[in-house]
Design an enzyme around this catalytic site. Structure first.
Site, PDB file in Angstrom:
ATOM      1  N   GLY A 186      44.401 -16.210   2.144  1.00 42.90           N
ATOM      2  CA  GLY A 186      45.802 -16.066   1.781  1.00 42.90           C
ATOM      3  C   GLY A 186      45.933 -15.480   0.388  1.00 42.90           C
ATOM      4  O   GLY A 186      44.965 -15.480  -0.367  1.00 42.90           O
ATOM      5  N   PRO A 187      47.133 -15.002   0.060  1.00 45.69           N
ATOM      6  CA  PRO A 187      47.354 -14.384  -1.248  1.00 45.69           C
ATOM      7  C   PRO A 187      47.099 -15.366  -2.393  1.00 45.69           C
ATOM      8  O   PRO A 187      47.098 -16.582  -2.175  1.00 45.69           O
ATOM      9  CB  PRO A 187      48.832 -13.991  -1.209  1.00 45.69           C
ATOM     10  CG  PRO A 187      49.250 -14.078   0.206  1.00 45.69           C
ATOM     11  CD  PRO A 187      48.331 -15.014   0.896  1.00 45.69           C
ATOM     12  N   GLY A 189      47.555 -17.865  -5.394  1.00 44.98           N
ATOM     13  CA  GLY A 189      48.616 -18.785  -5.768  1.00 44.98           C
ATOM     14  C   GLY A 189      49.255 -19.529  -4.616  1.00 44.98           C
ATOM     15  O   GLY A 189      50.226 -20.245  -4.795  1.00 44.98           O
ATOM     16  N   GLY A 191      47.848 -21.870  -2.948  1.00 50.91           N
ATOM     17  CA  GLY A 191      47.395 -23.251  -2.906  1.00 50.91           C
ATOM     18  C   GLY A 191      46.049 -23.478  -2.243  1.00 50.91           C
ATOM     19  O   GLY A 191      45.769 -24.584  -1.786  1.00 50.91           O
ATOM     20  N   LYS A 192      45.213 -22.454  -2.199  1.00 56.94           N
ATOM     21  CA  LYS A 192      43.919 -22.611  -1.542  1.00 56.94           C
ATOM     22  C   LYS A 192      43.020 -23.586  -2.295  1.00 56.94           C
ATOM     23  O   LYS A 192      42.430 -24.481  -1.696  1.00 56.94           O
ATOM     24  CB  LYS A 192      43.233 -21.239  -1.405  1.00 56.94           C
ATOM     25  CG  LYS A 192      44.046 -20.263  -0.562  1.00 56.94           C
ATOM     26  CD  LYS A 192      43.335 -18.942  -0.377  1.00 56.94           C
ATOM     27  CE  LYS A 192      43.214 -18.136  -1.649  1.00 56.94           C
ATOM     28  NZ  LYS A 192      44.505 -17.696  -2.216  1.00 56.94           N
ATOM     29  N   GLU A 411      63.688  -5.148   9.668  1.00 52.09           N
ATOM     30  CA  GLU A 411      63.199  -6.054  10.709  1.00 52.09           C
ATOM     31  C   GLU A 411      64.279  -6.301  11.761  1.00 52.09           C
ATOM     32  O   GLU A 411      63.986  -6.386  12.959  1.00 52.09           O
ATOM     33  CB  GLU A 411      62.723  -7.380  10.111  1.00 52.09           C
ATOM     34  CG  GLU A 411      61.552  -7.269   9.149  1.00 52.09           C
ATOM     35  CD  GLU A 411      60.354  -6.529   9.729  1.00 52.09           C
ATOM     36  OE1 GLU A 411      60.079  -6.664  10.944  1.00 52.09           O
ATOM     37  OE2 GLU A 411      59.696  -5.787   8.974  1.00 52.09           O
ATOM     38  N   HIS A 414      64.145  -3.494  14.267  1.00 51.33           N
ATOM     39  CA  HIS A 414      63.085  -3.682  15.280  1.00 51.33           C
ATOM     40  C   HIS A 414      63.551  -4.674  16.348  1.00 51.33           C
ATOM     41  O   HIS A 414      63.456  -4.426  17.542  1.00 51.33           O
ATOM     42  CB  HIS A 414      61.826  -4.283  14.639  1.00 51.33           C
ATOM     43  CG  HIS A 414      61.016  -3.331  13.812  1.00 51.33           C
ATOM     44  ND1 HIS A 414      60.642  -2.095  14.255  1.00 51.33           N
ATOM     45  CD2 HIS A 414      60.474  -3.461  12.572  1.00 51.33           C
ATOM     46  CE1 HIS A 414      59.909  -1.495  13.313  1.00 51.33           C
ATOM     47  NE2 HIS A 414      59.799  -2.307  12.277  1.00 51.33           N
ATOM     48  N   ASP A 486      54.546   1.454  10.982  1.00 47.21           N
ATOM     49  CA  ASP A 486      55.261   1.707  12.232  1.00 47.21           C
ATOM     50  C   ASP A 486      54.997   3.129  12.707  1.00 47.21           C
ATOM     51  O   ASP A 486      54.749   3.369  13.892  1.00 47.21           O
ATOM     52  CB  ASP A 486      56.776   1.568  12.028  1.00 47.21           C
ATOM     53  CG  ASP A 486      57.170   0.158  11.630  1.00 47.21           C
ATOM     54  OD1 ASP A 486      56.366  -0.756  11.874  1.00 47.21           O
ATOM     55  OD2 ASP A 486      58.264  -0.016  11.084  1.00 47.21           O
TER      56      ASP A 486
HETATM   57  P1  ADP Z   1      45.016 -20.256  -4.945  1.00 49.68           P
HETATM   58  O1  ADP Z   1      43.725 -20.990  -5.004  1.00 49.68           O
HETATM   59  O2  ADP Z   1      45.489 -19.997  -3.550  1.00 49.68           O
HETATM   60  O3  ADP Z   1      45.079 -19.018  -5.777  1.00 49.68           O
HETATM   61  P2  ADP Z   1      45.960 -22.543  -6.345  1.00 49.68           P
HETATM   62  O4  ADP Z   1      45.539 -23.627  -5.447  1.00 49.68           O
HETATM   63  O5  ADP Z   1      45.084 -22.271  -7.527  1.00 49.68           O
HETATM   64  O6  ADP Z   1      46.158 -21.201  -5.544  1.00 49.68           O
HETATM   65  O7  ADP Z   1      47.447 -22.813  -6.825  1.00 49.68           O
HETATM   66  C1  ADP Z   1      47.769 -22.884  -8.177  1.00 49.68           C
HETATM   67  C2  ADP Z   1      48.792 -23.979  -8.417  1.00 49.68           C
HETATM   68  O8  ADP Z   1      50.004 -23.674  -7.744  1.00 49.68           O
HETATM   69  C3  ADP Z   1      48.375 -25.312  -7.880  1.00 49.68           C
HETATM   70  O9  ADP Z   1      47.579 -25.994  -8.777  1.00 49.68           O
HETATM   71  C4  ADP Z   1      49.707 -25.993  -7.653  1.00 49.68           C
HETATM   72  O10 ADP Z   1      50.203 -26.526  -8.855  1.00 49.68           O
HETATM   73  C5  ADP Z   1      50.597 -24.867  -7.247  1.00 49.68           C
HETATM   74  N1  ADP Z   1      50.712 -24.767  -5.795  1.00 49.68           N
HETATM   75  C6  ADP Z   1      50.288 -23.728  -5.024  1.00 49.68           C
HETATM   76  N2  ADP Z   1      50.564 -23.960  -3.726  1.00 49.68           N
HETATM   77  C7  ADP Z   1      51.159 -25.174  -3.654  1.00 49.68           C
HETATM   78  C8  ADP Z   1      51.668 -25.969  -2.568  1.00 49.68           C
HETATM   79  N3  ADP Z   1      51.622 -25.553  -1.299  1.00 49.68           N
HETATM   80  N4  ADP Z   1      52.207 -27.162  -2.866  1.00 49.68           N
HETATM   81  C9  ADP Z   1      52.264 -27.590  -4.145  1.00 49.68           C
HETATM   82  N5  ADP Z   1      51.799 -26.894  -5.187  1.00 49.68           N
HETATM   83  C10 ADP Z   1      51.252 -25.687  -4.968  1.00 49.68           C
HETATM   84 ZN    ZN Z   2      58.573  -2.019  10.609  1.00 45.11          ZN
END
Ligand code: ADP
Ligand code: ZN
Length: 589
Positions: A186-187, A189, A191-192, A411, A414, A486
């Site tokens: 996933g992109p 930020g 939450g990975k 969208e 479409h 498209d």
């Molecule tokens: P990634 O690893 O995908 O780049 P991060 O896990 O480092 O993202 O996310 C950075 C911060 O953003 C986390 O520490 C948290 O504070 C916040 N955050 C991101 N996604 C969520 C979520 N789904 N719920 C709550 N906080 C989130």
């Molecule tokens: Zn399209």
């Protein structure tokens, strides 16, 4: 620090042995020669037991106790590789009748080169410290699933992993094997990292982490030994989690690597070490490796093989409901004015990731505090948003209102065409949440698995594809780049109708593509044909697309009210399912 010191001891030892032997051992042994390439092959197969390095000459003994001689053009390059294979190394200077200074000169050079190398690898080592620490983080009870909001599907999928870590024997009892690897894609930020920590936190197990990008800068061989050391440590702490952030930096598909300083070589070695370690687990070791990437497309397929990262979880930026939930988590400790609701904030933050939202809440709290307020008000949040948006615009992550509107109409176009055409598959879901490189997505689900397609069905597909761009044209009287995919698909379908499926009455039932490509086999190669046939083919492809475009325009112009209503709903809800679209259609008459 551990490794350079060990290397140091070995190398100083090697040098001492070399010096000691120098005076006493001047008779050269004569051994059968072997190509350097063959030697390297044996080395990487782990068949070399020990070597004696005399200048650039190498006397080697393999595991069958065969002795032979080879010559290395680059001993410095070779040394770490020998070490990696646990080859016993002896070295002595070139046995010639030099004076003392001349004869020590090569040694001094070797020593100097080695000092340089060890300093470099030590630098790399410190660069890595903290991130790829061999000391696990204790996240038990500190980070849990309650801290992760708005991505319930991903959480549900990963709950299983938590169960495995908590009580592995329950699952292995019947002979099953615990999955070793989970890939979070996933992109940035979304939450990975947070999710990986939450898995460890929920299960109450240690959390080891490292980042793939750290390895790329490192001296060849260090990354691989670092991976081995980490797995060694993790096994001692089983059950536990190893988190590898930016795994694409290491796991980029071989051959597809970019240029750079020792990068490709190092990456490959590190990747191999990783695969070897993953394959080498014993069944009583519950070590789960969680990899994270925002570039799943560049990953080496070897990583996804069964027994490696065979579980994949995709995390997308949250929709409006998800954003409200994430805001609630990060607003837990923030004093809010009574008239601010998270739904309000969520509806004005399309495209924000979890990290952006966390940042937003924090900035807003700081803004309000700077103004000596008692509570955070809506104006503070707006101000914080502007600050983040201005900063984030460069990243192109967050969508501006204008863009969001264009996407909504695109969208809606479409979906509307799909709803109006009798042959088309029903609309399953529309979203204007950006996904990958697409600004939005309209999903259709076929009613049944089709194996062959009629000309009408294919024409309808083209019309649906053109619907996005046509809606933009009707409403804004201009085009954006959002339709490029498209158009690519449109052209491909029309081309295949003419060249592959004989659906053009003018060109007739002929195939102008290589037959061995399957239906979904990607790019086709046109077989040879005359110039005039080529013109005919091009004209027919154009005609199909032109006809479809005209019909699409007529369809949409006849239902402009539906188009506006649908776009308006999309702007608010961001994601709609088929039923909701149908409801809007009925309301629009
Ligand atoms: P990634 O690893 O995908 O780049 P991060 O896990 O480092 O993202 O996310 C950075 C911060 O953003 C986390 O520490 C948290 O504070 C916040 N955050 C991101 N996604 C969520 C979520 N789904 N719920 C709550 N906080 C989130
Ligand atoms: Zn399209």
């Amino acid at each position: 620090m551990k490794y350079p010191i060990r290397n140091g001891v070995i190398l100083v030892g090697v040098l001492l042995v070399g010096l000691g032997l120098y005076s006493s051992w001047n008779v050269e042994k004569r051994l059968p020669p072997l190509d350097y390439t063959a030697f390297l092959a044996q080395l990487s197969a782990g068949e070399i037991k020990r070597v004696e390095i005399i200048g650039g000459k190498i006397n080697a003994v393999d595991k069958y106790d065969q002795e032979f001689q080879t010559f290395s053009p680059d001993i410095q390059w070779l040394l770490p590789r020998l070490e990696e294979k646990n080859v016993t190394i002896r070295a002595r200077p070139q046995p010639k009748n030099f004076g003392f200074f001349e004869s020590t000169l090569p040694l001094v050079l070797v020593l100097g080169a080695w000092l340089y190398w060890s300093r470099k690898s030590r630098q790399a080592d410190t660069g890595l410290k903290g991130k790829a620490s061999l000391v696990p983080q204790d996240v038990a009870g500190k980070v849990t699933f309650a801290d992760v909001a708005g991505i319930d599907e991903a959480k549900a999928e990963l709950m299983e992993t938590v169960e495995f870590l908590r009580d592995s024997t329950r699952y292995t009892r019947l002979g099953g094997r615990i999955p070793k690897g989970v890939l979070l894609q996933g992109p940035p930020g979304t939450g990975k990292t947070l999710l990986a920590k939450a898995i460890a936190g929920e299960a109450g197990v240690p959390f080891f982490s490292l980042s793939g990008s750290d390895f790329v800068e490192m001296y060849v061989g260090v990354g691989a030994s670092r991976v081995r050391a980490l797995f060694e440590e993790a096994k001692k702490n089983s059950p536990c989690i190893i988190f590898i952030d930016e795994i694409d930096a290491v796991g980029r598909s071989r051959g597809g690597g970019g240029p750079g300083h020792g990068g490709a070589d190092e990456r490959e070695q590190t990747l191999n070490a990783l695969l070897v370690e993953m394959d080498g687990f014993q069944s009583d070791e519950t070590v789960i490796i969680v990899g994270a990437t925002n570039r799943p497309d560049v990953l080496d397929p070897a990583l996804r093989r069964p027994g490696r990262f065979d579980r994949q979880v995709t995390i997308l930026p949250p929709d409006v409901k998800g954003r409200a939930m994430i805001l609630a988590v990060h607003g837990r400790n923030i004093k809010m004015a009574d008239d601010v609701t998270m739904d309000m904030v969520a509806s004005t933050t399309p495209g924000f990731t979890g990290a952006d939202l966390a940042n937003l809440m924090n900035e807003a709290a700081l803004m309000a505090a700077r103004k000596d307020k008692e509570r955070v008000e809506l104006v503070d949040i707006e101000e914080a948003k502007d600050k983040i948006l201005m900063g984030a615009e460069r990243k192109g992550m967050v969508i501006r209102d204008e863009e969001k509107k264009v996407t909504a109409y695109h969208e809606a176009g479409h979906a509307l065409v799909a709803m109006l055409l009798p042959e088309a598959d029903p609309v399953h879901k529309i979203t204007i949440i950006p996904r990958g490189r697409a600004m939005g997505v309209t999903q259709q689900v076929p009613l049944d698995d089709r194996h062959s397609y009629s000309r009408e069905y294919l024409m309808d597909r083209i019309k649906i594809l053109l619907g996005g761009r046509t809606a933009e044209e009707i409403v804004f009287n201009r085009f954006t780049t959002g339709a490029s995919n498209d158009l690519q698909v449109t052209t491909e379908i029309a081309t295949r109708m003419v060249c592959e499926w004989g659906m053009s009455p003018i060109v007739g039932p002929r195939a102008y593509v290589d037959a061995d490509e399957g239906f979904l086999g990607g790019r086709q190669q046109r077989t040879a044909y005359s110039e005039s046939t080529g013109q005919l083919i091009d004209a027919e492809i154009n005609k199909i697309i032109e006809d479809c475009l005209q019909e699409t325009m007529i369809l949409l112009q006849g239902k402009e009210q539906f188009l506006h209503n649908l776009a308006r709903h999309l702007l608010v809800k961001e994601t709609m399912n088929g039923d909701e679209v149908e409801k809007v259609m009925k309301e629009s008459g």
